[in-house]
Write a protein that holds these residues in place. Structure first.
Motif, PDB file in Angstrom:
ATOM      1  N   GLY A  46     -18.796   6.889 -32.663  1.00 16.23           N
ATOM      2  CA  GLY A  46     -17.645   6.794 -31.767  1.00 16.23           C
ATOM      3  C   GLY A  46     -17.422   8.018 -30.915  1.00 16.23           C
ATOM      4  N   MET A  47     -18.476   8.764 -30.620  1.00 13.63           N
ATOM      5  CA  MET A  47     -18.334   9.986 -29.819  1.00 13.63           C
ATOM      6  C   MET A  47     -17.951   9.637 -28.385  1.00 13.63           C
ATOM      7  N   ARG A  48     -17.002  10.385 -27.841  1.00 15.69           N
ATOM      8  CA  ARG A  48     -16.569  10.194 -26.460  1.00 15.69           C
ATOM      9  C   ARG A  48     -17.337  11.148 -25.555  1.00 15.69           C
ATOM     10  N   ILE A  49     -18.059  10.588 -24.611  1.00 11.88           N
ATOM     11  CA  ILE A  49     -18.843  11.386 -23.677  1.00 11.88           C
ATOM     12  C   ILE A  49     -17.966  11.717 -22.478  1.00 11.88           C
ATOM     13  N   ALA A  50     -17.714  12.999 -22.271  1.00  8.63           N
ATOM     14  CA  ALA A  50     -16.795  13.409 -21.208  1.00  8.63           C
ATOM     15  C   ALA A  50     -17.481  13.547 -19.857  1.00  8.63           C
ATOM     16  N   GLY A  51     -18.758  13.914 -19.860  1.00  4.54           N
ATOM     17  CA  GLY A  51     -19.440  14.206 -18.598  1.00  4.54           C
ATOM     18  C   GLY A  51     -20.419  13.132 -18.172  1.00  4.54           C
ATOM     19  N   SER A  52     -21.301  13.504 -17.273  1.00  5.03           N
ATOM     20  CA  SER A  52     -22.262  12.577 -16.676  1.00  5.03           C
ATOM     21  C   SER A  52     -23.498  12.449 -17.560  1.00  5.03           C
ATOM     22  N   LEU A  53     -23.822  11.220 -17.936  1.00  6.93           N
ATOM     23  CA  LEU A  53     -25.030  10.992 -18.720  1.00  6.93           C
ATOM     24  C   LEU A  53     -26.280  11.218 -17.881  1.00  6.93           C
ATOM     25  N   VAL A  54     -26.203  10.918 -16.601  1.00  6.97           N
ATOM     26  CA  VAL A  54     -27.350  11.140 -15.716  1.00  6.97           C
ATOM     27  C   VAL A  54     -27.692  12.629 -15.673  1.00  6.97           C
TER      28      VAL A  54
END
Length: 375
Positions: free
Chosen positions: A250-258
């Motif tokens: 359930g980790m929240r990704i704050a930035g751009s995955l690209v």
């Protein structure tokens, strides 16, 4: 000297991918590393206090001592177990308790009289992480209960009120941090291991001689091995981030995955070039494995993934600036947790690109010499 041919690189990369998928044991290990290994490290190593064992020596038997005992609640603590003073040493030697809190006689009376009595807290510091975190929890709980007993309805401090505002990981989930750092470790480990093992495998199977009689150059062979093995690692890291970190944890990704995967590709290039350099130094697969451990473990331990750089000596902080893992950890934390963009992480990006160019150049010189000795 002609430039590497894209067609030759792609053909050689296709051969590398075929060889990789035919090695079922190695491919199964890769799947395990990017799934169960990442999940196990994220959930098995916790920076939180969970179900700590607590023994209580209550020599006061007062209302205040009962309130203190009842304040230790799950999930931080197991139910407190009463123990007698003469049984404490044996219980601690048997590792039954991480903490033992001794409440002395007349404790409540001394508190009410303002005599500032002392409590004794025994800690089994072999469980170093729980010992450090748990002692602070226990002090806070005891201080809070005493304050509420003396002044019902008041806070634990009538002078200062501390308002905590947590940024970037508001729920303080340690699995998000440890999971991301575990993924970084797997990427670094396999990028070095796969490319180096590919060179050693060709040498031990005798297929390296086949390449030497083909119209290809050392740079094309190197680029093909980096492209094939690095591409597989990049795809598996994408799947691990989305399925394990985001899906299971359930980790929240704050930035751009690209941006993150572009930076990951650059880091894989550095690590893969290093893997080829190690393979040229090793005389056998066993020697390569030893060199791999001597290089990969310090790179991870000194990267800042396990220990903050600020906790290291000044000279070591300067030395680790030469490690690509240090810059990769810094930009990963910035992108995934703080939502940073390229305008923030460009110094780390330039450092990784420069290290990648240097590592490839040195590895290419080593690889050319390595190939010349095989002829």
């Amino acid at each position: 000297m002609r430039m590497p041919s894209l067609r030759a690189v792609l053909l050689l990369a296709g051969k590398e991918i075929t060889s990789l998928f035919r090695d079922r044991v190695l491919f199964a290990f890769m799947l395990y590393a990017f799934s169960l290994m990442v999940y196990a490290q994220a959930t098995g190593t916790s920076h939180d206090l969970v179900r700590a064992s607590l023994g209580i020596i209550d020599e006061d038997r007062s209302t205040l001592s009962e309130r203190i005992v009842e304040a230790f609640l799950p999930p931080r603590f197991q139910a407190p177990v009463e123990v007698t003073p003469d049984a404490v040493d044996r219980a601690m030697d048997q590792a039954r308790f991480t903490f033992v809190l001794n409440i002395p006689p007349d404790f409540q009376a001394d508190v009410q009289a303002g005599r500032r009595p002392e409590l004794q807290l025994l800690i089994d510091a072999t469980a170093i992480m729980q010992a450090g975190i748990g002692s602070s929890y226990i002090q806070s709980i005891v201080a809070g209960e005493i304050a509420r007993f003396l002044h019902p309805g008041a806070s634990s401090s009538d002078v200062v009120r501390l308002n905590l505002r947590i940024a970037f990981n508001q729920t303080v989930e340690s699995t998000w941090f440890t999971g991301a750092m575990a993924l970084l470790q797997v990427i670094n480990m396999l990028a070095i291991l796969l490319t180096g093992a590919a060179v050693m495998r060709e040498r031990e199977r005798g297929t390296l001689e086949h390449l030497l009689v083909m119209p290809v150059h050392a740079a094309e062979i190197m680029l093909a091995k980096i492209l094939a093995n690095g591409g597989v690692i990049l795809l598996l890291s994408m799947a691990s981030l989305l399925a394990v970190l985001q899906g299971l944890l359930g980790m929240r990704i704050a930035g751009s995955l690209v941006l993150f995967f572009a930076e990951t590709a650059a880091f894989i290039f550095v690590a893969a070039a290093l893997g080829i350099a190690l393979a040229t130094l090793a005389g056998s697969m066993a020697q390569f494995a030893l060199l791999f451990m001597l290089v990969q473990m310090p790179m991870h331990l000194l990267s800042g993934a396990l220990t903050p750089l600020e906790a290291m000596p000044d000279w070591l902080q300067m030395a680790v600036q030469l490690l690509p893992t240090k810059h990769y950890v810094a930009l990963t934390q910035a992108i995934l947790s703080r939502g940073a963009g390229l305008e923030t992480v460009w110094p780390e990006t330039l450092a990784i690109l420069a290290m990648g160019a240097g590592a490839f150049f040195v590895s290419l010189l080593r690889f050319r010499r390595f190939l010349s000795l095989q002829q």
